[in-house]
Design a protein around this motif. Structure first.
Motif, PDB file in Angstrom:
ATOM      1  N   ASP A 147       0.820  -1.211   0.000  1.00  0.00           N
ATOM      2  CA  ASP A 147       0.000   0.000   0.000  1.00  0.00           C
ATOM      3  C   ASP A 147       0.857   1.266   0.000  1.00  0.00           C
ATOM      4  N   ALA A 148       2.039   1.196   0.624  1.00  0.00           N
ATOM      5  CA  ALA A 148       2.932   2.361   0.687  1.00  0.00           C
ATOM      6  C   ALA A 148       4.361   1.876   0.918  1.00  0.00           C
ATOM      7  N   VAL A 149       5.326   2.739   0.667  1.00  0.00           N
ATOM      8  CA  VAL A 149       6.739   2.442   0.934  1.00  0.00           C
ATOM      9  C   VAL A 149       7.338   3.602   1.724  1.00  0.00           C
ATOM     10  N   GLU A 150       8.500   3.330   2.271  1.00  0.00           N
ATOM     11  CA  GLU A 150       9.251   4.381   2.957  1.00  0.00           C
ATOM     12  C   GLU A 150      10.611   4.502   2.282  1.00  0.00           C
ATOM     13  N   ILE A 151      10.992   5.729   1.972  1.00  0.00           N
ATOM     14  CA  ILE A 151      12.297   6.009   1.371  1.00  0.00           C
ATOM     15  C   ILE A 151      13.167   6.635   2.451  1.00  0.00           C
ATOM     16  N   GLN A 152      14.361   6.079   2.657  1.00  0.00           N
ATOM     17  CA  GLN A 152      15.284   6.629   3.644  1.00  0.00           C
ATOM     18  C   GLN A 152      16.611   6.947   2.982  1.00  0.00           C
ATOM     19  N   GLU A 153      17.172   8.083   3.328  1.00  0.00           N
ATOM     20  CA  GLU A 153      18.498   8.497   2.864  1.00  0.00           C
ATOM     21  C   GLU A 153      18.646   8.452   1.350  1.00  0.00           C
ATOM     22  N   GLY A 154      17.555   8.520   0.612  1.00  0.00           N
ATOM     23  CA  GLY A 154      17.602   8.577  -0.840  1.00  0.00           C
ATOM     24  C   GLY A 154      17.891   7.274  -1.559  1.00  0.00           C
ATOM     25  N   ASN A 155      18.528   6.308  -0.894  1.00  0.00           N
ATOM     26  CA  ASN A 155      18.832   5.064  -1.603  1.00  0.00           C
ATOM     27  C   ASN A 155      18.466   3.811  -0.800  1.00  0.00           C
ATOM     28  N   VAL A 156      17.543   3.954   0.124  1.00  0.00           N
ATOM     29  CA  VAL A 156      17.028   2.814   0.876  1.00  0.00           C
ATOM     30  C   VAL A 156      15.509   2.816   0.737  1.00  0.00           C
TER      31      VAL A 156
END
Length: 149
Positions: free
Chosen positions: A36-45
């Motif tokens: 349903d959704a994603v999380e983006i961390q530090e631009g490349n995770v």
């Protein structure tokens, strides 16, 4: 004599052809990880919840499918000569933002299980991470093939 040589050569070719086809007919598996959704961390995770199992399927002529849990999917990074660790897969991330469907081509360089198997953390090649969304819903990650399951 000439006809005999041609007949023998043609017969040998008929018997040799299936051997070549068998070697080239390895099933290539493709994968779809949806959430349903994603999380983006530090631009490349990229953190993608395991809301459902990952759907795996093959192309012609094999036409097979199955579902993989997080542990089975992550094993593809480490198992065998054709592992994703040796040849990182390409992927396409699709998502909905502001009522429109968007996509980004990325290269997955790593994956790990987090939250007791409830999510996967994908490491993304820094060059392909530029176009990733900040706010995304209805996410699908379509992942390039592997020859073993």
């Amino acid at each position: 004599m000439y006809k005999s040589i041609i007949t023998v050569a043609m017969t040998a070719g008929l018997f040799a052809a299936p051997a070549f086809a068998t070697e080239d007919d390895r099933a290539e598996w493709l994968f779809a990880h949806t959430a349903d959704a994603v999380e983006i961390q530090e631009g490349n995770v990229l953190i993608v919840p395991m809301e459902r199992e990952i759907f795996a399927f093959t192309d012609r002529p094999n036409r097979a499918h199955q579902y993989l849990n997080a542990h089975e999917f992550v094993a593809l990074w480490n198992d065998g000569e054709d592992s994703f660790e040796n040849d990182p897969p390409n992927a396409v991330l699709t998502w909905v933002a502001d009522g429109e469907v968007h996509e980004a081509e990325i290269e997955l360089v790593d994956v790990a299980i987090v939250d007791h198997g409830r999510a996967l953390v994908y490491g993304i090649d820094s060059e392909s991470a530029i176009a990733l969304p900040i706010d995304a819903s209805q996410v699908s990650l379509f992942i390039d093939g592997a020859y073993t399951l």
